[in-house]
Scaffold this active site. Structure first.
Site, PDB file in Angstrom:
ATOM      1  N   ASP A  27     -27.876  34.747  15.986  1.00  0.00           N
ATOM      2  CA  ASP A  27     -27.966  34.574  14.536  1.00  0.00           C
ATOM      3  C   ASP A  27     -29.367  34.181  14.070  1.00  0.00           C
ATOM      4  O   ASP A  27     -29.625  34.092  12.869  1.00  0.00           O
ATOM      5  CB  ASP A  27     -26.983  33.482  14.086  1.00  0.00           C
ATOM      6  CG  ASP A  27     -27.266  32.153  14.767  1.00  0.00           C
ATOM      7  OD1 ASP A  27     -27.024  32.056  15.989  1.00  0.00           O
ATOM      8  OD2 ASP A  27     -27.740  31.216  14.102  1.00  0.00           O
ATOM      9  N   TYR A 147     -27.557  19.676  14.418  1.00  0.00           N
ATOM     10  CA  TYR A 147     -28.925  19.283  14.754  1.00  0.00           C
ATOM     11  C   TYR A 147     -29.302  18.063  13.930  1.00  0.00           C
ATOM     12  O   TYR A 147     -28.708  17.798  12.888  1.00  0.00           O
ATOM     13  CB  TYR A 147     -29.893  20.439  14.502  1.00  0.00           C
ATOM     14  CG  TYR A 147     -29.664  21.608  15.434  1.00  0.00           C
ATOM     15  CD1 TYR A 147     -30.312  21.675  16.661  1.00  0.00           C
ATOM     16  CD2 TYR A 147     -28.768  22.619  15.097  1.00  0.00           C
ATOM     17  CE1 TYR A 147     -30.081  22.735  17.536  1.00  0.00           C
ATOM     18  CE2 TYR A 147     -28.523  23.681  15.965  1.00  0.00           C
ATOM     19  CZ  TYR A 147     -29.184  23.729  17.180  1.00  0.00           C
ATOM     20  OH  TYR A 147     -28.946  24.763  18.039  1.00  0.00           O
ATOM     21  N   LYS A 176     -21.579  22.178  18.793  1.00  0.00           N
ATOM     22  CA  LYS A 176     -22.753  22.515  19.596  1.00  0.00           C
ATOM     23  C   LYS A 176     -23.872  21.536  19.258  1.00  0.00           C
ATOM     24  O   LYS A 176     -24.185  21.314  18.088  1.00  0.00           O
ATOM     25  CB  LYS A 176     -23.198  23.946  19.287  1.00  0.00           C
ATOM     26  CG  LYS A 176     -24.590  24.310  19.821  1.00  0.00           C
ATOM     27  CD  LYS A 176     -25.043  25.649  19.251  1.00  0.00           C
ATOM     28  CE  LYS A 176     -26.501  25.916  19.549  1.00  0.00           C
ATOM     29  NZ  LYS A 176     -26.967  27.178  18.941  1.00  0.00           N
ATOM     30  N   GLY A 201     -29.166  25.807  24.120  1.00  0.00           N
ATOM     31  CA  GLY A 201     -30.194  26.184  25.084  1.00  0.00           C
ATOM     32  C   GLY A 201     -31.607  25.900  24.630  1.00  0.00           C
ATOM     33  O   GLY A 201     -32.490  25.643  25.451  1.00  0.00           O
ATOM     34  N   GLY A 202     -31.857  25.956  23.314  1.00  0.00           N
ATOM     35  CA  GLY A 202     -33.203  25.715  22.807  1.00  0.00           C
ATOM     36  C   GLY A 202     -34.116  26.912  22.978  1.00  0.00           C
ATOM     37  O   GLY A 202     -33.672  28.029  23.251  1.00  0.00           O
ATOM     38  N   GLY A 229     -29.107  31.088  23.354  1.00  0.00           N
ATOM     39  CA  GLY A 229     -29.570  32.309  22.722  1.00  0.00           C
ATOM     40  C   GLY A 229     -30.913  32.784  23.229  1.00  0.00           C
ATOM     41  O   GLY A 229     -31.014  33.721  24.016  1.00  0.00           O
ATOM     42  N   ARG A 230     -31.995  32.127  22.793  1.00  0.00           N
ATOM     43  CA  ARG A 230     -33.341  32.611  23.101  1.00  0.00           C
ATOM     44  C   ARG A 230     -33.643  32.648  24.589  1.00  0.00           C
ATOM     45  O   ARG A 230     -34.387  33.529  25.045  1.00  0.00           O
ATOM     46  CB  ARG A 230     -34.381  31.756  22.353  1.00  0.00           C
ATOM     47  CG  ARG A 230     -34.465  32.089  20.864  1.00  0.00           C
ATOM     48  CD  ARG A 230     -35.306  31.099  20.096  1.00  0.00           C
ATOM     49  NE  ARG A 230     -34.602  29.819  19.944  1.00  0.00           N
ATOM     50  CZ  ARG A 230     -35.085  28.787  19.260  1.00  0.00           C
ATOM     51  NH1 ARG A 230     -36.269  28.877  18.676  1.00  0.00           N
ATOM     52  NH2 ARG A 230     -34.371  27.670  19.149  1.00  0.00           N
TER      53      ARG A 230
END
Length: 266
Positions: A27, A147, A176, A201-202, A229-230
């Protein structure tokens, strides 16, 4: 035993063997633009989904472009909030869809982003509460991506624990959060949140071994899985990273017999 629609959908997101999940969020381009790995999302999707994450998280426009055959073994989560870096406050999210939209697209869950510790926190909490009410009407599970900004040095584990609990308190089914740096500091986050917690994951890291080590530590602390993701789609070999993540999260030592069929954390 009668199983609710919410439970059926949640089961599609978790492995029936380990009771855990590996989710792949894609996303980020709404906030960051066409970033490496997702510049041509149509081209990237077959490779990413061939790695068989337990679920993929995307905005409506991408979901509408995912061929059904690519989702044979992968659950689908529609992200309902967004904000762009063009504003200078990309962490301030607003709703970009509804649970009704998600139902029409046939997804298994929805997700929202909440940034705590910023001026817009109140609006994001109100949006999340609105989605919780819609989810109750449709028996739709909700993942809250949590976050935290600000705070004194050393206070982040406690602030993340507070934010995770806040998300559970308003009705999130899954939460998350970023990793806090060690399994010792992450354990209180898990203990204080009665909803299953997934570790984020960051940004893409330079060391291939750091991600599975971090995920393994989060699992030792009690995490229900990983949402990465990344570190997957920006890696030169996304399928290998997903295979490593799946091996880490779905370790045979934590597997349930298939006949039990109910994820540990649902």
């Amino acid at each position: 035993m009668i199983v609710s629609g919410r439970e059926r959908r949640l089961r599609r997101l978790f492995s029936p063997f380990s009771g855990r999940t590996v989710m792949l969020p894609i996303d980020q381009p709404l906030t960051l633009g066409p970033i490496p790995g997702l510049v041509d999302v149509t081209k990237a999707l077959p490779t990413l989904l061939a790695g068989e994450p337990d679920a993929v998280i995307a905005h409506r426009g991408v979901i509408q472009r995912i061929p059904a055959e690519l989702l044979a073994r992968t659950g689908l989560v529609m992200h309902l909030s967004g904000g762009t870096g063009l504003s200078g406050r990309g962490y301030a999210k607003t709703l970009t869809g509804s649970v009704g939209d998600a139902v029409r697209l046939g997804v298994d869950a929805v997700s929202v982003h909440i940034t705590f510790g910023v001026a817009e926190e109140r609006e994001m909490l109100a949006d999340a509460a609105r989605v919780v009410a819609e989810c109750a009407q449709w028996d739709m599970p909700l993942l809250a991506m949590v976050y935290v900004h600000g705070g004194e040095p050393g206070s982040m584990p406690g602030r993340i624990a507070h934010a995770a609990r806040a998300a559970a308190e308003i009705g999130a089914d899954l939460v998350k959060v970023p990793y806090t740096g060690s399994d010792e500091s992450f354990a209180p986050v898990i203990e204080g949140c009665f909803a299953p917690v997934l570790v984020a994951g960051g940004e893409l890291g330079p060391d291939d071994g750091a991600l599975p080590a971090m995920v393994e530590a989060a699992l030792r602390a009690g995490a229900a899985g990983a949402c990465v993701g990344r570190n997957v789609f920006q890696h030169e070999d996304p399928r290998r990273v997903l295979a490593t993540l799946r091996a880490t999260v779905h370790s045979p030592s934590t597997c349930l017999p298939y006949s039990e069929g109910v994820p540990n954390h649902v």
